[in-house]
Design a protein around this motif. Structure first.
Motif, PDB file in Angstrom:
ATOM      1  N   GLU A 429       5.972  43.321 -45.082  1.00 41.32           N
ATOM      2  CA  GLU A 429       7.256  42.716 -44.738  1.00 41.32           C
ATOM      3  C   GLU A 429       7.169  41.195 -44.668  1.00 41.32           C
ATOM      4  OE1 GLU A 429       9.261  44.643 -41.377  1.00 41.32           O
ATOM      5  OE2 GLU A 429       7.786  46.252 -41.557  1.00 41.32           O
ATOM      6  N   TYR A 430       5.967  40.651 -44.620  1.00 42.05           N
ATOM      7  CA  TYR A 430       5.782  39.207 -44.515  1.00 42.05           C
ATOM      8  C   TYR A 430       5.468  38.570 -45.864  1.00 42.05           C
ATOM      9  CZ  TYR A 430       5.589  40.125 -39.520  1.00 42.05           C
ATOM     10  OH  TYR A 430       5.913  40.515 -38.239  1.00 42.05           O
ATOM     11  N   GLU A 431       5.496  39.378 -46.915  1.00 39.17           N
ATOM     12  CA  GLU A 431       5.156  38.875 -48.246  1.00 39.17           C
ATOM     13  C   GLU A 431       6.385  38.325 -48.962  1.00 39.17           C
ATOM     14  OE1 GLU A 431       1.687  41.773 -49.928  1.00 39.17           O
ATOM     15  OE2 GLU A 431       3.703  42.639 -49.782  1.00 39.17           O
ATOM     16  N   ALA A 432       6.184  37.257 -49.717  1.00 36.20           N
ATOM     17  CA  ALA A 432       7.200  36.799 -50.668  1.00 36.20           C
ATOM     18  C   ALA A 432       6.937  37.429 -52.022  1.00 36.20           C
ATOM     19  CB  ALA A 432       7.180  35.276 -50.775  1.00 36.20           C
ATOM     20  N   VAL A 433       5.647  37.562 -52.369  1.00 39.34           N
ATOM     21  CA  VAL A 433       5.231  38.214 -53.616  1.00 39.34           C
ATOM     22  C   VAL A 433       4.433  39.461 -53.226  1.00 39.34           C
ATOM     23  CG1 VAL A 433       3.932  37.993 -55.756  1.00 39.34           C
ATOM     24  CG2 VAL A 433       5.127  36.000 -54.802  1.00 39.34           C
ATOM     25  N   PRO A 434       4.952  40.663 -53.512  1.00 39.30           N
ATOM     26  CA  PRO A 434       4.273  41.889 -53.076  1.00 39.30           C
ATOM     27  C   PRO A 434       2.858  41.998 -53.638  1.00 39.30           C
ATOM     28  CG  PRO A 434       6.509  42.366 -53.802  1.00 39.30           C
ATOM     29  CD  PRO A 434       6.231  40.944 -54.191  1.00 39.30           C
ATOM     30  N   SER A 435       1.956  42.514 -52.812  1.00 37.46           N
ATOM     31  CA  SER A 435       0.569  42.720 -53.223  1.00 37.46           C
ATOM     32  C   SER A 435       0.111  44.090 -52.742  1.00 37.46           C
ATOM     33  CB  SER A 435      -0.344  41.645 -52.635  1.00 37.46           C
ATOM     34  OG  SER A 435      -1.704  41.965 -52.823  1.00 37.46           O
ATOM     35  N   PRO A 436      -0.441  44.919 -53.623  1.00 42.90           N
ATOM     36  CA  PRO A 436      -0.937  46.235 -53.208  1.00 42.90           C
ATOM     37  C   PRO A 436      -2.015  46.145 -52.135  1.00 42.90           C
ATOM     38  CG  PRO A 436      -0.829  46.064 -55.607  1.00 42.90           C
ATOM     39  CD  PRO A 436      -0.593  44.695 -55.074  1.00 42.90           C
ATOM     40  N   ALA A 437      -2.710  45.023 -52.078  1.00 44.05           N
ATOM     41  CA  ALA A 437      -3.785  44.877 -51.099  1.00 44.05           C
ATOM     42  C   ALA A 437      -3.269  44.896 -49.664  1.00 44.05           C
ATOM     43  CB  ALA A 437      -4.550  43.576 -51.354  1.00 44.05           C
ATOM     44  N   HIS A 438      -1.974  44.591 -49.489  1.00 43.97           N
ATOM     45  CA  HIS A 438      -1.428  44.517 -48.138  1.00 43.97           C
ATOM     46  C   HIS A 438      -0.712  45.791 -47.717  1.00 43.97           C
ATOM     47  CE1 HIS A 438      -1.268  39.928 -48.979  1.00 43.97           C
ATOM     48  NE2 HIS A 438      -2.428  40.278 -48.459  1.00 43.97           N
ATOM     49  N   ALA A 439      -0.700  46.816 -48.563  1.00 42.64           N
ATOM     50  CA  ALA A 439       0.004  48.054 -48.229  1.00 42.64           C
ATOM     51  C   ALA A 439      -0.703  48.780 -47.086  1.00 42.64           C
ATOM     52  CB  ALA A 439       0.077  48.957 -49.457  1.00 42.64           C
ATOM     53  N   HIS A 440       0.080  49.530 -46.313  1.00 36.41           N
ATOM     54  CA  HIS A 440      -0.424  50.405 -45.245  1.00 36.41           C
ATOM     55  C   HIS A 440      -1.107  49.611 -44.130  1.00 36.41           C
ATOM     56  CE1 HIS A 440      -0.963  53.209 -48.912  1.00 36.41           C
ATOM     57  NE2 HIS A 440       0.312  53.179 -48.546  1.00 36.41           N
ATOM     58  N   THR A 441      -0.779  48.329 -43.997  1.00 36.14           N
ATOM     59  CA  THR A 441      -1.384  47.505 -42.950  1.00 36.14           C
ATOM     60  C   THR A 441      -0.319  47.149 -41.929  1.00 36.14           C
ATOM     61  OG1 THR A 441      -2.991  46.580 -44.508  1.00 36.14           O
ATOM     62  CG2 THR A 441      -2.643  45.393 -42.447  1.00 36.14           C
ATOM     63  N   LEU A 442      -0.519  47.603 -40.712  1.00 32.44           N
ATOM     64  CA  LEU A 442       0.447  47.355 -39.645  1.00 32.44           C
ATOM     65  C   LEU A 442       0.113  46.067 -38.908  1.00 32.44           C
ATOM     66  CD1 LEU A 442       0.313  50.641 -39.927  1.00 32.44           C
ATOM     67  CD2 LEU A 442       1.587  50.563 -37.771  1.00 32.44           C
ATOM     68  N   VAL A 443       1.146  45.343 -38.525  1.00 28.96           N
ATOM     69  CA  VAL A 443       1.015  44.210 -37.614  1.00 28.96           C
ATOM     70  C   VAL A 443       1.357  44.734 -36.225  1.00 28.96           C
ATOM     71  CG1 VAL A 443       1.786  41.882 -37.058  1.00 28.96           C
ATOM     72  CG2 VAL A 443       1.712  42.635 -39.447  1.00 28.96           C
ATOM     73  N   VAL A 444       0.348  44.905 -35.394  1.00 34.62           N
ATOM     74  CA  VAL A 444       0.532  45.517 -34.075  1.00 34.62           C
ATOM     75  C   VAL A 444       0.714  44.411 -33.036  1.00 34.62           C
ATOM     76  CG1 VAL A 444      -0.470  47.023 -32.326  1.00 34.62           C
ATOM     77  CG2 VAL A 444      -0.865  47.498 -34.759  1.00 34.62           C
ATOM     78  N   ASN A 445       1.953  44.252 -32.576  1.00 29.47           N
ATOM     79  CA  ASN A 445       2.238  43.303 -31.506  1.00 29.47           C
ATOM     80  C   ASN A 445       2.071  44.039 -30.174  1.00 29.47           C
ATOM     81  OD1 ASN A 445       3.451  40.779 -32.951  1.00 29.47           O
ATOM     82  ND2 ASN A 445       4.414  42.523 -33.951  1.00 29.47           N
ATOM     83  N   TYR A 446       0.976  43.755 -29.509  1.00 26.82           N
ATOM     84  CA  TYR A 446       0.589  44.575 -28.362  1.00 26.82           C
ATOM     85  C   TYR A 446       1.021  43.997 -27.023  1.00 26.82           C
ATOM     86  CZ  TYR A 446      -2.969  41.073 -27.374  1.00 26.82           C
ATOM     87  OH  TYR A 446      -3.606  39.893 -27.074  1.00 26.82           O
ATOM     88  N   ALA A 447       1.487  42.749 -26.984  1.00 31.17           N
ATOM     89  CA  ALA A 447       1.687  42.068 -25.704  1.00 31.17           C
ATOM     90  C   ALA A 447       2.706  42.766 -24.818  1.00 31.17           C
ATOM     91  CB  ALA A 447       2.107  40.617 -25.950  1.00 31.17           C
ATOM     92  N   GLY A 448       3.699  43.439 -25.429  1.00 28.68           N
ATOM     93  CA  GLY A 448       4.712  44.100 -24.624  1.00 28.68           C
ATOM     94  C   GLY A 448       4.378  45.521 -24.249  1.00 28.68           C
ATOM     95  N   LEU A 449       3.196  46.009 -24.624  1.00 29.27           N
ATOM     96  CA  LEU A 449       2.810  47.387 -24.328  1.00 29.27           C
ATOM     97  C   LEU A 449       2.315  47.515 -22.889  1.00 29.27           C
ATOM     98  CD1 LEU A 449       0.888  48.600 -27.512  1.00 29.27           C
ATOM     99  CD2 LEU A 449       3.104  49.375 -26.683  1.00 29.27           C
ATOM    100  N   ASP A 450       2.847  48.477 -22.178  1.00 24.76           N
ATOM    101  CA  ASP A 450       2.389  48.767 -20.823  1.00 24.76           C
ATOM    102  C   ASP A 450       1.147  49.652 -20.924  1.00 24.76           C
ATOM    103  OD1 ASP A 450       1.950  49.696 -18.252  1.00 24.76           O
ATOM    104  OD2 ASP A 450       4.081  49.818 -17.781  1.00 24.76           O
ATOM    105  N   PRO A 451      -0.003  49.203 -20.415  1.00 20.81           N
ATOM    106  CA  PRO A 451      -1.227  50.012 -20.535  1.00 20.81           C
ATOM    107  C   PRO A 451      -1.088  51.416 -19.965  1.00 20.81           C
ATOM    108  CG  PRO A 451      -1.759  47.772 -19.837  1.00 20.81           C
ATOM    109  CD  PRO A 451      -0.261  47.892 -19.803  1.00 20.81           C
ATOM    110  N   SER A 452      -0.204  51.607 -18.993  1.00 19.58           N
ATOM    111  CA  SER A 452      -0.049  52.930 -18.395  1.00 19.58           C
ATOM    112  C   SER A 452       0.689  53.897 -19.312  1.00 19.58           C
ATOM    113  CB  SER A 452       0.704  52.822 -17.058  1.00 19.58           C
ATOM    114  OG  SER A 452       2.035  52.354 -17.262  1.00 19.58           O
ATOM    115  N   HIS A 453       1.286  53.384 -20.378  1.00 16.63           N
ATOM    116  CA  HIS A 453       2.042  54.224 -21.305  1.00 16.63           C
ATOM    117  C   HIS A 453       1.311  54.444 -22.630  1.00 16.63           C
ATOM    118  CE1 HIS A 453       5.940  52.760 -19.119  1.00 16.63           C
ATOM    119  NE2 HIS A 453       5.258  53.653 -18.411  1.00 16.63           N
TER     120      HIS A 453
END
Length: 467
Positions: A429-453
């Motif tokens: 989703e952050y690409e301007a020119v698609p590249s197969p090398a970036h497929a299936h790679t998640l950007v995990v923004n963890y700061a808002g995750l509650d450790p208890s959940h």
């Protein structure tokens, strides 16, 4: 005789409702050009109004040019272009409510629950009680001097940057500062010869804002050391926007050799480097990475940062540090812009910085995010799909990359996740020119995750990732 139902006026004064009714009849053609209006007394008696009410309506119509007077003869309809009565406007659709996600890994967020609200409130009360007329006075175009001094002190003490308050421009968030730079460096119809190079993949809003400002914007691929220098040289760009200290979203740190090569490129081409310093305050291993600006000896780097990650995205406050040659040009060409940050917030943030509260808050949040990051990664490693994920994390920032071994496309995973109430973000989703090398790679923004959940979060992801 003109007849109107005065009971339908709602909350309007009588004279204004009468004025609107007559005006509508004039514009709609019910009253013809040069047609005489009833006398004030006659219309007042007919509508059971006071003469003063009718006179006020007639005077307003005359003031706006809908009627004219003839001595001793009264009011007449002026020649105006008739307009058909507008159809009933289509209902404006209600703004859709923000979706409540069961799990949100795709949105960049911070943990606001640990912000020292009581300290901020106390500083706000101090400013209000001690500030007097200062908080109601116009601020300098570049921002409150006390805030710029506090920012300069913070940059010197914690990033090794020797800058003066005069070089700092405060603005309402990074996007506003991008717009200023697009104008300063040549965006718009008169400056299309300026070409902005942006990282690919990279933060999409950077290229969106520059392009909307009329600047030519070209994506340049990054490699393991940051922006690819050969691709930059062949791009024709003379301005480059990079995040060398901690690239978003890959987390790449540009090493000193590549940084020096970029500075040589700027010196040779006469170009400008815009350094976005994204969440480098949250580095959990080793010493902080020096900024590119701190090793720039020829005034080629514009440094940018915000308080979105360190305090909150809702605090729309950022700043940039201009080298002397660009500062002179900024003051010559753009100092007609008023500062876009409310002065009260500037006074409070200045005290928050200079009083040491900001660094205390950062120190607490580094410890919290370090522990949270470790807990999230351990939860992934203990999950039912652990053998299908690979981490890419640099020990810094509020996100990391996770590559998933799957036959499904990113789009199908997104759809399945949404159906389960999960928001994901993919590197593609952050690409301007698609590249197969970036497929299936998640950007995990963890700061808002509650450790208890985290157990529930992994259970949801197991359903999303199921083959």
């Amino acid at each position: 005789m003109l007849t109107y139902s005065m009971e339908n006026r709602g909350g309007l004064p009588l004279y204004e409702y009468l004025y609107r009714c007559i005006r509508a009849d004039i514009l709609g053609g019910t009253l013809s050009t040069d047609e005489r209006l009833p006398s004030k007394r006659a219309l007042a008696e007919h509508l059971r109004l006071s003469v003063i009410t009718v006179e006020s309506a007639y005077q307003q119509l005359e003031a706006e040019g809908y009627v004219y007077t003839r001595p001793k003869r009264g009011f007449f309809v002026a020649p105006v272009e008739q307009t058909p009565r507008p159809a009933a406007p289509a209902p404006i659709p209600a703004e859709p409510p923000a979706r409540a996600w069961k799990l949100d890994l795709g949105r960049n967020q911070v943990d606001g629950s640990r912000f020292p609200v009581s300290t901020w409130a106390r500083l706000t009360r101090q400013v209000l009680s001690e500030g007097g007329a200062a908080i109601l006075s116009p601020t300098p175009h570049q921002g409150l001097y006390a805030l710029r001094q506090a920012i300069a002190d913070d940059l010197r003490d914690f990033k090794g940057m020797a800058v003066s308050p005069e070089q700092i421009v405060v603005g309402a968030g990074a996007e506003y500062l991008y717009m200023l730079l697009a104008q300063l460096l040549g965006g718009g119809p008169s400056g299309r010869e300026t070409v902005f190079a942006v990282e690919d993949p990279g933060y999409p809003k950077i290229r969106q804002v520059y392009s909307k400002c009329g600047a030519a914007c070209v994506p340049v691929p990054i490699d393991r050391q940051g922006m690819n220098l050969r691709a930059l040289e062949s791009s024709g760009a003379n301005v480059v926007h990079i995040s060398p200290t901690h690239h978003y979203p890959t987390g790449i740190v540009t090493p000193i050799g590549r940084r020096q090569a970029l500075l040589r490129w700027a010196e040779k081409s006469g170009g400008v480097i815009i350094e976005g310093d994204y969440d480098s305050e949250f580095r959990f291993t080793g010493r902080p990475i020096p900024t590119l600006q701190s090793i720039d000896t020829r005034g080629q780097v514009v440094y940018m940062n915000t308080f979105s990650q360190t305090i909150s995205p809702s605090m729309r406050m950022g700043f940039m540090v201009l080298p002397p040659r660009l500062l002179e040009r900024y003051r010559r060409e753009l100092d007609f812009y008023a500062c876009t940050v409310p002065v009260l917030e500037q006074h409070v943030l200045a005290r928050f910085l200079s009083g040491g509260y900001y660094e205390q808050h950062l120190s607490r949040m580094r410890k919290e995010y370090r522990a949270r990051r470790s807990a999230v990664i351990e939860a992934f490693r203990a999950s039912s799909f652990a053998n299908r994920v690979t981490f890419s994390e640099q020990g810094a920032g509020l996100h990391f990359l996770l590559r998933l071994d799957t036959r499904r496309s990113d789009e199908s995973l997104l759809r399945r996740a949404e159906s389960l109430g999960v928001r994901l973000g993919f590197l593609s989703e952050y690409e301007a020119v698609p590249s197969p090398a970036h497929a299936h790679t998640l950007v995990v923004n963890y700061a808002g995750l509650d450790p208890s959940h985290l157990d529930g979060a992994m259970a949801l992801l197991a359903q999303v990732f199921a083959e």
